[in-house]
Design an enzyme around this catalytic site. Structure first.
Site, PDB file in Angstrom:
ATOM      1  N   ILE A 114       0.872  -1.172   0.000  1.00 43.75           N
ATOM      2  CA  ILE A 114       0.000   0.000   0.000  1.00 43.75           C
ATOM      3  C   ILE A 114       0.909   1.222   0.000  1.00 43.75           C
ATOM      4  CG2 ILE A 114      -1.746   1.291   1.311  1.00 43.75           C
ATOM      5  CD1 ILE A 114      -2.835  -1.373   0.263  1.00 43.75           C
TER       6      ILE A 114
ATOM      7  N   TYR B  86      -0.876 -10.551   8.705  1.00 45.07           N
ATOM      8  CA  TYR B  86      -1.067 -11.945   8.294  1.00 45.07           C
ATOM      9  C   TYR B  86      -1.634 -12.785   9.443  1.00 45.07           C
ATOM     10  CZ  TYR B  86       1.952 -10.423   4.441  1.00 45.07           C
ATOM     11  OH  TYR B  86       2.485  -9.745   3.372  1.00 45.07           O
TER      12      TYR B  86
ATOM     13  N   GLU C  54       6.394 -15.359   2.089  1.00 44.63           N
ATOM     14  CA  GLU C  54       7.609 -15.051   2.844  1.00 44.63           C
ATOM     15  C   GLU C  54       7.538 -13.610   3.314  1.00 44.63           C
ATOM     16  OE1 GLU C  54       8.642 -16.356  -0.447  1.00 44.63           O
ATOM     17  OE2 GLU C  54       9.189 -18.377   0.202  1.00 44.63           O
TER      18      GLU C  54
HETATM   19  C1  LIG Z   1       2.001  -4.469   5.131  1.00 44.70           C
HETATM   20  C2  LIG Z   1       1.002  -3.479   4.508  1.00 44.70           C
HETATM   21  C3  LIG Z   1       0.518  -4.022   3.168  1.00 44.70           C
HETATM   22  C4  LIG Z   1      -0.202  -3.324   5.460  1.00 44.70           C
HETATM   23  O1  LIG Z   1      -1.147  -2.475   4.841  1.00 44.70           O
HETATM   24  P1  LIG Z   1      -1.871  -1.287   5.664  1.00 44.70           P
HETATM   25  O2  LIG Z   1      -2.976  -0.780   4.822  1.00 44.70           O
HETATM   26  O3  LIG Z   1      -0.845  -0.326   6.109  1.00 44.70           O
HETATM   27  O4  LIG Z   1      -2.447  -2.088   6.952  1.00 44.70           O
HETATM   28  P2  LIG Z   1      -3.897  -2.003   7.568  1.00 44.70           P
HETATM   29  O5  LIG Z   1      -4.232  -0.595   7.908  1.00 44.70           O
HETATM   30  O6  LIG Z   1      -4.842  -2.741   6.678  1.00 44.70           O
HETATM   31  O7  LIG Z   1      -3.702  -2.797   8.928  1.00 44.70           O
HETATM   32  C5  LIG Z   1      -3.870  -4.216   8.958  1.00 44.70           C
HETATM   33  C6  LIG Z   1      -3.135  -4.775  10.156  1.00 44.70           C
HETATM   34  O8  LIG Z   1      -1.725  -4.644   9.955  1.00 44.70           O
HETATM   35  C7  LIG Z   1      -1.090  -4.431  11.222  1.00 44.70           C
HETATM   36  N1  LIG Z   1      -0.531  -3.089  11.261  1.00 44.70           N
HETATM   37  C8  LIG Z   1      -0.815  -2.046  10.433  1.00 44.70           C
HETATM   38  N2  LIG Z   1      -0.061  -0.968  10.767  1.00 44.70           N
HETATM   39  C9  LIG Z   1       0.671  -1.350  11.831  1.00 44.70           C
HETATM   40  C10 LIG Z   1       1.647  -0.681  12.632  1.00 44.70           C
HETATM   41  N3  LIG Z   1       1.992   0.601  12.403  1.00 44.70           N
HETATM   42  N4  LIG Z   1       2.243  -1.361  13.650  1.00 44.70           N
HETATM   43  C11 LIG Z   1       1.927  -2.653  13.871  1.00 44.70           C
HETATM   44  N5  LIG Z   1       1.011  -3.360  13.146  1.00 44.70           N
HETATM   45  C12 LIG Z   1       0.387  -2.700  12.148  1.00 44.70           C
HETATM   46  C13 LIG Z   1      -2.176  -4.559  12.259  1.00 44.70           C
HETATM   47  O9  LIG Z   1      -2.298  -5.938  12.620  1.00 44.70           O
HETATM   48  C14 LIG Z   1      -3.380  -4.100  11.476  1.00 44.70           C
HETATM   49  O10 LIG Z   1      -4.601  -4.535  12.048  1.00 44.70           O
HETATM   50  P3  LIG Z   1      -5.209  -3.711  13.315  1.00 44.70           P
HETATM   51  O11 LIG Z   1      -5.299  -2.274  12.863  1.00 44.70           O
HETATM   52  O12 LIG Z   1      -6.542  -4.330  13.548  1.00 44.70           O
HETATM   53  O13 LIG Z   1      -4.262  -3.897  14.456  1.00 44.70           O
HETATM   54  C15 LIG Z   1       1.641  -2.068   4.316  1.00 44.70           C
HETATM   55  O14 LIG Z   1       2.123  -1.611   5.558  1.00 44.70           O
HETATM   56  C16 LIG Z   1       2.766  -2.025   3.294  1.00 44.70           C
HETATM   57  O15 LIG Z   1       2.535  -1.812   2.108  1.00 44.70           O
HETATM   58  N6  LIG Z   1       4.029  -2.193   3.742  1.00 44.70           N
HETATM   59  C17 LIG Z   1       5.185  -2.119   2.826  1.00 44.70           C
HETATM   60  C18 LIG Z   1       5.282  -3.313   1.907  1.00 44.70           C
HETATM   61  C19 LIG Z   1       5.331  -4.602   2.692  1.00 44.70           C
HETATM   62  O16 LIG Z   1       6.023  -4.720   3.707  1.00 44.70           O
HETATM   63  N7  LIG Z   1       4.600  -5.631   2.198  1.00 44.70           N
HETATM   64  C20 LIG Z   1       4.584  -6.960   2.807  1.00 44.70           C
HETATM   65  C21 LIG Z   1       5.695  -7.792   2.258  1.00 44.70           C
HETATM   66  S1  LIG Z   1       5.700  -9.446   2.952  1.00 44.70           S
END
Ligand SMILES: CC(C)(COP(=O)(O)OP(=O)(O)OC[C@H]1O[C@@H](n2cnc3c(N)ncnc32)[C@H](O)[C@@H]1OP(=O)(O)O)[C@@H](O)C(=O)NCCC(=O)NCCS
Length: 150
Positions: free
Chosen positions: A76, A120, A108
Site C-alpha cells: 500500500i 497476516y 515469505e
Molecule cells: C504491510 C502493509 C501491506 C499493510 O497495509 P496497511 O494498509 O498499512 O495495513 P492495515 O491498515 O490494513 O492494517 C492491517 C493490520 O496490519 C497491522 N498493522 C498495520 N499498521 C501497523 C503498525 N503501524 N504497527 C503494527 N502493526 C500494524 C495490524 O495488525 C493491522 O490490524 P489492526 O489495525 O486491527 O491492528 C503495508 O504496511 C505495506 O505496504 N508495507 C510495505 C510493503 C510490505 O512490507 N509488504 C509486505 C511484504 S511481505
C-alpha cells in the site's frame, strides 16, 4: 463524501502507477518488465489493485498452482497505509484463492517486518519455517507463513 474503496483485477494499464508504489515501498523494487511478465504473461499469476476514490493506492499478487497459492507481493502506498486498505486487499486475495480451489496459502516475510506479520496473523497465518539470508539486499532471513483455507 465518504471514501470509496474498490478492489479489482490489475491490468497492463496499471503497471506505471504500481511501479511507482513498488519503488516507494520496497528496497529492491520489481522492474516494469517483471510486473508486465507477471500481469500479462504468467498464467499462474493473479494480481489485484485497490483504488481509493478511483486512484490506485495498492496492489497484491499471488501464484496459484493446483491447490497451492503463494503471495508474491502486497503493498500500500505509504501515504495510505494504516487505513485498513492492506487488510481489505489481503482478504480479497484469500477469498480469490478460496474461489480458485486453493487449499493452502503461504508467503515469505522479512523477520523485521512486524507490521505485515501482524496483518497476516489476523487472517490465521502462522510461521512455518525460516529461510536464512533469503533477502539478498541485506541478507535478512524470511519467515515462511501459511494458512489452510479449505
Ligand atoms: C504491510 C502493509 C501491506 C499493510 O497495509 P496497511 O494498509 O498499512 O495495513 P492495515 O491498515 O490494513 O492494517 C492491517 C493490520 O496490519 C497491522 N498493522 C498495520 N499498521 C501497523 C503498525 N503501524 N504497527 C503494527 N502493526 C500494524 C495490524 O495488525 C493491522 O490490524 P489492526 O489495525 O486491527 O491492528 C503495508 O504496511 C505495506 O505496504 N508495507 C510495505 C510493503 C510490505 O512490507 N509488504 C509486505 C511484504 S511481505
Amino acid at each position: 463524501m465518504s471514501d470509496a474503496i474498490h478492489i479489482r483485477e490489475m491490468t497492463q494499464e496499471d503497471i506505471d502507477v504500481v511501479h511507482e508504489i513498488e519503488k516507494e515501498t520496497y528496497s529492491t523494487a520489481w522492474t516494469k518488465d517483471i510486473l508486465t511478465q507477471e500481469v500479462v504473461h504468467n498464467k499462474h499469476a493473479f494480481y489485484a489493485v485497490v483504488e481509493w476514490n478511483d486512484v490506485v493506492v495498492g496492489y497484491a499478487g499471488m501464484w496459484v498452482v493446483f491447490d497451492d497459492a503463494q503471495i508474491t507481493t502486497i503493498a500500500i502506498s505509504p501515504a495510505f497505509q494504516g487505513r485498513k486498505l492492506g487488510e481489505q486487499l489481503f482478504k480479497h486475495m484469500l477469498e480469490s484463492a478460496y474461489t480458485l480451489g486453493v487449499q493452502r496459502l503461504s508467503l515469505e516475510v522479512r523477520v523485521s517486518n512486524i507490521v505485515a506479520q501482524n496483518m497476516y496473523r489476523k487472517f490465521g497465518l502462522v510461521p512455518g519455517g525460516l529461510r536464512k539470508g533469503y533477502y539478498t539486499d541485506n541478507n535478512e532471513d524470511a519467515i515462511v507463513m501459511w494458512v489452510n483455507i479449505k
